[in-house]
Scaffold this motif. Structure first.
Motif, short mmCIF file in Angstrom:
data_model
loop_
_atom_site.label_atom_id
_atom_site.label_comp_id
_atom_site.label_asym_id
_atom_site.label_seq_id
_atom_site.Cartn_x
_atom_site.Cartn_y
_atom_site.Cartn_z
N GLU A 1 0.81 -1.22 0.00
CA GLU A 1 0.00 0.00 0.00
C GLU A 1 0.85 1.27 0.00
OE1 GLU A 1 -2.47 -0.51 3.43
OE2 GLU A 1 -3.75 -2.04 2.48
N GLY A 2 2.17 1.11 0.02
CA GLY A 2 3.06 2.26 -0.05
C GLY A 2 3.26 3.00 1.26
N LYS A 3 2.88 2.39 2.36
CA LYS A 3 3.01 3.05 3.66
C LYS A 3 4.46 3.02 4.14
CE LYS A 3 -1.71 1.92 5.08
NZ LYS A 3 -2.55 1.17 6.04
N SER A 4 4.82 4.03 4.91
CA SER A 4 6.17 4.13 5.45
C SER A 4 6.12 4.34 6.95
CB SER A 4 6.92 5.30 4.80
OG SER A 4 8.16 5.51 5.46
N GLY A 5 7.12 3.80 7.64
CA GLY A 5 7.23 4.02 9.08
C GLY A 5 7.98 5.30 9.41
N VAL A 6 8.52 5.95 8.40
CA VAL A 6 9.31 7.16 8.62
C VAL A 6 8.39 8.35 8.88
CG1 VAL A 6 10.95 8.79 7.58
CG2 VAL A 6 11.22 6.33 7.20
N ASP A 7 8.65 9.05 10.00
CA ASP A 7 7.83 10.20 10.37
C ASP A 7 8.66 11.10 11.28
OD1 ASP A 7 5.69 11.89 10.57
OD2 ASP A 7 4.30 10.40 11.39
N LEU A 8 8.12 12.28 11.57
CA LEU A 8 8.80 13.19 12.49
C LEU A 8 8.67 12.68 13.93
CD1 LEU A 8 7.93 16.80 11.27
CD2 LEU A 8 10.22 15.86 11.61
N HIS A 9 9.79 12.62 14.64
CA HIS A 9 9.78 12.18 16.03
C HIS A 9 10.64 13.10 16.88
CE1 HIS A 9 7.73 8.33 15.38
NE2 HIS A 9 8.44 8.22 14.28
N GLN A 10 10.15 13.38 18.07
CA GLN A 10 10.92 14.11 19.07
C GLN A 10 11.55 13.07 19.98
OE1 GLN A 10 11.16 17.69 19.57
NE2 GLN A 10 12.85 16.99 20.86
N ILE A 11 12.83 12.82 19.82
CA ILE A 11 13.49 11.73 20.53
C ILE A 11 14.45 12.24 21.59
CG2 ILE A 11 15.01 9.70 20.26
CD1 ILE A 11 13.81 9.37 17.46
N ILE A 12 15.19 13.30 21.29
CA ILE A 12 16.15 13.85 22.23
C ILE A 12 15.61 15.16 22.78
CG2 ILE A 12 18.52 14.65 22.55
CD1 ILE A 12 19.36 12.91 20.24
N ASP A 13 15.57 15.28 24.10
CA ASP A 13 15.09 16.49 24.75
C ASP A 13 15.92 17.70 24.31
OD1 ASP A 13 13.26 14.97 26.11
OD2 ASP A 13 14.49 14.77 27.92
N ASN A 14 15.22 18.81 24.14
CA ASN A 14 15.85 20.08 23.78
C ASN A 14 16.46 20.07 22.37
OD1 ASN A 14 15.28 21.10 26.41
ND2 ASN A 14 17.13 20.06 27.18
N GLN A 15 16.05 19.10 21.56
CA GLN A 15 16.45 19.08 20.16
C GLN A 15 15.22 19.01 19.27
OE1 GLN A 15 19.46 16.45 18.76
NE2 GLN A 15 20.90 16.89 20.41
N ASP A 16 15.34 19.56 18.08
CA ASP A 16 14.21 19.56 17.16
C ASP A 16 13.83 18.13 16.77
OD1 ASP A 16 14.19 22.30 17.16
OD2 ASP A 16 15.40 22.49 15.33
N ALA A 17 12.56 17.94 16.43
CA ALA A 17 12.11 16.66 15.91
C ALA A 17 12.79 16.40 14.57
CB ALA A 17 10.59 16.66 15.74
N PHE A 18 13.01 15.14 14.24
CA PHE A 18 13.59 14.79 12.95
C PHE A 18 12.96 13.50 12.44
CE2 PHE A 18 16.22 12.94 16.22
CZ PHE A 18 16.47 11.65 15.77
N TYR A 19 13.20 13.22 11.17
CA TYR A 19 12.56 12.07 10.53
C TYR A 19 13.29 10.77 10.90
CZ TYR A 19 9.51 15.05 7.80
OH TYR A 19 8.55 15.94 7.43
N ALA A 20 12.50 9.82 11.39
CA ALA A 20 13.02 8.51 11.78
C ALA A 20 11.88 7.51 11.70
CB ALA A 20 13.60 8.56 13.19
#
Length: 381
Positions: A29-48
């Protein structure tokens, strides 16, 4: 004459689902698990590509009550291998092989002393002990080729008579340590990764666990068999993080694996490539594939769906390539639009029907390591 070695069962746990069927459906169906995530405190969200912890806990609670005794990564491992354990017997001749790049590295956070469970041998022993393996666990940790190499280790040890069969599991999780490391190389992309594309600018980190069962004596009631025909691992000794600009290590790995398999470039039906979406990796792969005259073979990278799952990547992507062969469908290399490497490649752009018998799976990683395996889909009589 060497024993014939087969993969006859597998499973995976990823952001797209907790079994192979769910993953395959999402990919088609073309779905991806890649999305914006906030993983490290005090850092911008990034794609993972990240498994939602609530979903992981919910899934794990259906099979294990004492979840507090296991780390997040250990739960991923257990969920991936448990269905295989239930379908196959463990004997005193069964190997347990664990592939990971960083293991329980998250346990080091805010610690002044080294926790015992951070050792990879302890991690492997914990999982093996839970399921009652009788042989000493084997750990394969060789950067991002670990998952492919674990398949090769199982094949070669069974052929040498050390074991009759093997369970291979592979996994890595998102962690501040890994993210910080790739950030230091300025290798993390600003958006969803675009392997081989002109506008690629880096990787997306991912996490997953996967498991396969490998044997020299397939049971009659198995649904499929993939013969492991050839394997090779070569170090190009170029740089701690940069691949050989001429693709020497990957070229030699592919050549050796195909030579052992007795398969020519014209016979390869599909390539499951590494495709990290970094500038140098994708270019190096294109050069190596062209040197092997494989530029016309349909090829994809799964990184646009799963991100780069480190030690899990090679095993997970091998599983998806086998699913492609079973379903007769090749999946597009997600986010690819315009060729961004100097050599031609036949990059898959949309779901396509395909008859797949011979699969080439490749991987490359830090330290100059490269690996390749050749798989053959066999007919069950």
């Amino acid at each position: 004459m060497k024993k014939e070695i087969y993969i006859t069962d597998y499973n995976c746990v990823t952001p797209l689902g907790f079994n192979v069927d769910a993953n395959w459906k999402a990919l088609v169906e073309g779905k991806s698990g890649v999305d914006l995530h906030q993983i490290i405190d005090n850092q911008d969200a990034f794609y993972a590509s990240m498994i939602h912890s609530e979903d992981l806990e919910k899934e794990f609670s259906t099979i294990q009550n004492d979840s507090h005794t296991f780390t997040r990564l250990e739960k991923m491992f257990i969920l991936s291998i448990k269905p295989l354990i239930e379908r196959h017997s463990i004997t005193e001749h069964t190997a347990f092989i664990l592939s990971t790049t960083k293991g329980n590295i998250s346990l080091l956070k805010n610690k002044t002393e080294l926790p015992e469970d951070v050792y990879l041998s302890k991690l492997a022993g914990k999982i093996a002990g839970l399921f009652g393996f009788k042989t000493k666990p084997i750990v394969v940790s060789n950067a991002c080729v670990s998952g492919v190499m674990a398949i090769a280790v199982a094949k070669n040890m069974i052929q040498a008579g050390k074991y009759h069969d093997a369970f291979v599991i592979a996994g890595d999780e998102l962690s501040e340590f890994v993210i910080s490391g790739f950030n230091s190389f300025q290798a993390i992309g600003s958006g969803p990764c675009k392997p081989y594309d002109k506008n690629r600018n880096g990787i997306n980190i991912g996490e997953a666990a996967a498991a396969v069962y490998i044997t020299s004596a397939p049971a009659e009631n198995e649904k499929f068999r993939f013969k492991i025909l050839g394997d090779s691992a070569i170090n190009d000794a170029n740089h701690i993080s940069g691949p050989s600009r001429t693709g020497d290590g990957l070229y030699d790995s592919i050549r050796n694996a195909m030579t052992e398999a007795g398969v020519s470039a014209a016979q390869i039906d599909f390539i499951s490539a590494h495709g990290t979406a970094t500038l140098y990796n994708d270019e190096m792969e294109a050069i190596a594939f062209n040197r092997m005259e494989l530029q016309h073979v349909p090829l994809n990278s799964m990184k646009g769906y799963y991100g780069h799952c480190l030690g899990a990547s090679g095993l997970l992507e091998s599983i998806i390539s086998m699913e492609s062969a079973l379903h007769g469908i090749v999946i597009p290399s997600k986010n690819f639009e315009e060729m961004g490497v100097s050599q031609p490649l036949n990059i898959i752009k949309e779901n396509q029907l395909a008859s797949i018998r011979y699969i080439l799976k490749t991987a490359s990683g830090f330290g100059g390591c490269n690996a390749a395996i050749v798989l053959e889909k066999t007919n069950i009589i």
